[in-house]
Motif scaffolding. Structure first.
Motif, PDB file in Angstrom:
ATOM      1  N   ALA A   1       0.909  -1.216   0.017  1.00 27.93           N
ATOM      2  CA  ALA A   1      -0.141  -0.019   0.091  1.00 27.93           C
ATOM      3  C   ALA A   1       0.841   1.181  -0.155  1.00 27.93           C
ATOM      4  CB  ALA A   1      -1.075  -0.071   1.147  1.00 27.93           C
ATOM      5  N   GLU A   2       1.834   1.148   0.882  1.00 25.19           N
ATOM      6  CA  GLU A   2       2.983   2.455   0.859  1.00 25.19           C
ATOM      7  C   GLU A   2       3.387   2.699  -0.443  1.00 25.19           C
ATOM      8  OE1 GLU A   2       6.138   4.297   3.707  1.00 25.19           O
ATOM      9  OE2 GLU A   2       6.011   2.087   3.774  1.00 25.19           O
TER      10      GLU A   2
ATOM     11  N   ARG B   1       3.807   5.701  -5.773  1.00 28.39           N
ATOM     12  CA  ARG B   1       3.687   5.633  -7.037  1.00 28.39           C
ATOM     13  C   ARG B   1       2.606   6.735  -7.629  1.00 28.39           C
ATOM     14  NH1 ARG B   1       4.215  -0.536  -9.515  1.00 28.39           N
ATOM     15  NH2 ARG B   1       6.327  -1.194  -8.536  1.00 28.39           N
ATOM     16  N   ALA B   2       1.458   6.719  -6.959  1.00 27.78           N
ATOM     17  CA  ALA B   2       0.562   7.335  -7.446  1.00 27.78           C
ATOM     18  C   ALA B   2       1.159   8.975  -6.998  1.00 27.78           C
ATOM     19  CB  ALA B   2      -0.538   7.348  -6.476  1.00 27.78           C
ATOM     20  N   LYS B   3       1.519   9.161  -5.901  1.00 24.54           N
ATOM     21  CA  LYS B   3       2.176  10.665  -5.563  1.00 24.54           C
ATOM     22  C   LYS B   3       2.987  11.065  -6.702  1.00 24.54           C
ATOM     23  CE  LYS B   3       1.406  10.646  -0.661  1.00 24.54           C
ATOM     24  NZ  LYS B   3       2.463  10.924   0.594  1.00 24.54           N
ATOM     25  N   GLU B   4       4.096  10.394  -6.831  1.00 22.34           N
ATOM     26  CA  GLU B   4       5.130  10.384  -7.976  1.00 22.34           C
ATOM     27  C   GLU B   4       4.420  10.775  -9.347  1.00 22.34           C
ATOM     28  OE1 GLU B   4       9.201   8.769  -9.823  1.00 22.34           O
ATOM     29  OE2 GLU B   4       8.099   7.392  -8.597  1.00 22.34           O
ATOM     30  N   THR B   5       3.417   9.956  -9.543  1.00 21.03           N
ATOM     31  CA  THR B   5       2.931  10.191 -10.840  1.00 21.03           C
ATOM     32  C   THR B   5       2.063  11.707 -11.025  1.00 21.03           C
ATOM     33  OG1 THR B   5       2.725   7.842 -11.471  1.00 21.03           O
ATOM     34  CG2 THR B   5       1.220   9.256 -12.526  1.00 21.03           C
ATOM     35  N   ALA B   6       1.216  11.738  -9.970  1.00 17.75           N
ATOM     36  CA  ALA B   6       0.617  13.051  -9.838  1.00 17.75           C
ATOM     37  C   ALA B   6       1.512  14.276  -9.654  1.00 17.75           C
ATOM     38  CB  ALA B   6      -0.135  13.089  -8.633  1.00 17.75           C
ATOM     39  N   GLY B   7       2.678  14.011  -8.839  1.00 15.00           N
ATOM     40  CA  GLY B   7       3.581  15.183  -8.977  1.00 15.00           C
ATOM     41  C   GLY B   7       4.106  15.673 -10.566  1.00 15.00           C
TER      42      GLY B   7
ATOM     43  N   LEU C   1       1.566  17.290 -12.539  1.00 17.01           N
ATOM     44  CA  LEU C   1       1.113  18.555 -12.180  1.00 17.01           C
ATOM     45  C   LEU C   1       2.391  19.521 -12.113  1.00 17.01           C
ATOM     46  CD1 LEU C   1      -1.311  17.533  -9.015  1.00 17.01           C
ATOM     47  CD2 LEU C   1      -2.004  18.442 -11.390  1.00 17.01           C
ATOM     48  N   GLY C   2       3.688  18.929 -12.620  1.00 17.18           N
ATOM     49  CA  GLY C   2       4.788  19.841 -12.039  1.00 17.18           C
ATOM     50  C   GLY C   2       5.022  20.027 -10.671  1.00 17.18           C
ATOM     51  N   ASP C   3       4.721  19.257  -9.775  1.00 20.17           N
ATOM     52  CA  ASP C   3       4.869  19.688  -8.431  1.00 20.17           C
ATOM     53  C   ASP C   3       5.921  18.604  -7.835  1.00 20.17           C
ATOM     54  OD1 ASP C   3       4.690  19.663  -5.746  1.00 20.17           O
ATOM     55  OD2 ASP C   3       2.581  19.728  -5.587  1.00 20.17           O
ATOM     56  N   ASP C   4       7.016  19.282  -8.062  1.00 23.02           N
ATOM     57  CA  ASP C   4       8.374  18.572  -7.431  1.00 23.02           C
ATOM     58  C   ASP C   4       8.293  18.036  -6.002  1.00 23.02           C
ATOM     59  OD1 ASP C   4       9.689  18.806 -10.090  1.00 23.02           O
ATOM     60  OD2 ASP C   4      10.869  20.518  -9.397  1.00 23.02           O
ATOM     61  N   ASP C   5       7.542  18.711  -5.196  1.00 33.04           N
ATOM     62  CA  ASP C   5       7.602  18.295  -3.749  1.00 33.04           C
ATOM     63  C   ASP C   5       6.583  17.078  -3.726  1.00 33.04           C
ATOM     64  OD1 ASP C   5       9.043  20.424  -2.790  1.00 33.04           O
ATOM     65  OD2 ASP C   5       7.609  21.750  -2.435  1.00 33.04           O
ATOM     66  N   LEU C   6       5.595  17.051  -4.460  1.00 29.16           N
ATOM     67  CA  LEU C   6       4.813  15.561  -4.246  1.00 29.16           C
ATOM     68  C   LEU C   6       5.304  14.642  -4.903  1.00 29.16           C
ATOM     69  CD1 LEU C   6       2.166  14.582  -3.652  1.00 29.16           C
ATOM     70  CD2 LEU C   6       1.165  15.451  -5.888  1.00 29.16           C
TER      71      LEU C   6
ATOM     72  N   ASN D   1       8.819  14.067  -5.331  1.00 26.70           N
ATOM     73  CA  ASN D   1       9.781  13.725  -4.296  1.00 26.70           C
ATOM     74  C   ASN D   1       9.038  12.875  -3.116  1.00 26.70           C
ATOM     75  OD1 ASN D   1      11.800  14.499  -6.015  1.00 26.70           O
ATOM     76  ND2 ASN D   1      11.702  16.392  -4.875  1.00 26.70           N
ATOM     77  N   GLU D   2       8.034  13.297  -2.517  1.00 26.62           N
ATOM     78  CA  GLU D   2       7.546  12.532  -1.603  1.00 26.62           C
ATOM     79  C   GLU D   2       7.098  11.250  -1.942  1.00 26.62           C
ATOM     80  OE1 GLU D   2       3.436  13.324   1.149  1.00 26.62           O
ATOM     81  OE2 GLU D   2       4.242  14.794   0.452  1.00 26.62           O
ATOM     82  N   GLY D   3       6.543  11.158  -3.207  1.00 23.02           N
ATOM     83  CA  GLY D   3       6.095   9.815  -3.688  1.00 23.02           C
ATOM     84  C   GLY D   3       7.513   8.720  -3.813  1.00 23.02           C
ATOM     85  N   LYS D   4       8.458   9.390  -4.355  1.00 25.28           N
ATOM     86  CA  LYS D   4       9.583   8.834  -4.329  1.00 25.28           C
ATOM     87  C   LYS D   4      10.109   8.278  -3.017  1.00 25.28           C
ATOM     88  CE  LYS D   4      11.638  10.588  -8.615  1.00 25.28           C
ATOM     89  NZ  LYS D   4      12.773  11.397  -9.317  1.00 25.28           N
TER      90      LYS D   4
END
Length: 68
Positions: free
Chosen positions: A11-12, A17-23, A26-31, A33-36
């Motif tokens: 799940a984690e 992966r979802a956060k990294e893809t969304a980031g 959206l061009g959101d490097d913080d999101l 990187n959080e996904g990574k």
């Protein structure tokens, strides 16, 4: 590794992966990187669980050999 641990790690990983893809979308490097980071954390947990499983396996073999 227990079933619960495997489920939580997967799940984690998927959340990461979802956060990294969304980031990335959206061009959101913080999101991104959080996904990574979430994925890396999941990988570390998997590794720790594998080491625990192997240590338990070795301990069982050693104890089993002493009883023969």
């Amino acid at each position: 590794m227990g079933v619960q641990d495997k489920f939580e790690n997967k799940a984690e990983e998927l959340k990461g992966r979802a956060k990294e893809t969304a980031g990335a979308a959206l061009g959101d490097d913080d999101l991104k990187n959080e996904g990574k980071a979430d994925q890396a954390s999941s990988a570390i947990h998997k590794g720790v669980e594998k080491v625990k499983d192997k240590a338990n396996e070795i301990a069982e073999k050693l104890v089993g050999d002493d009883n023969k």
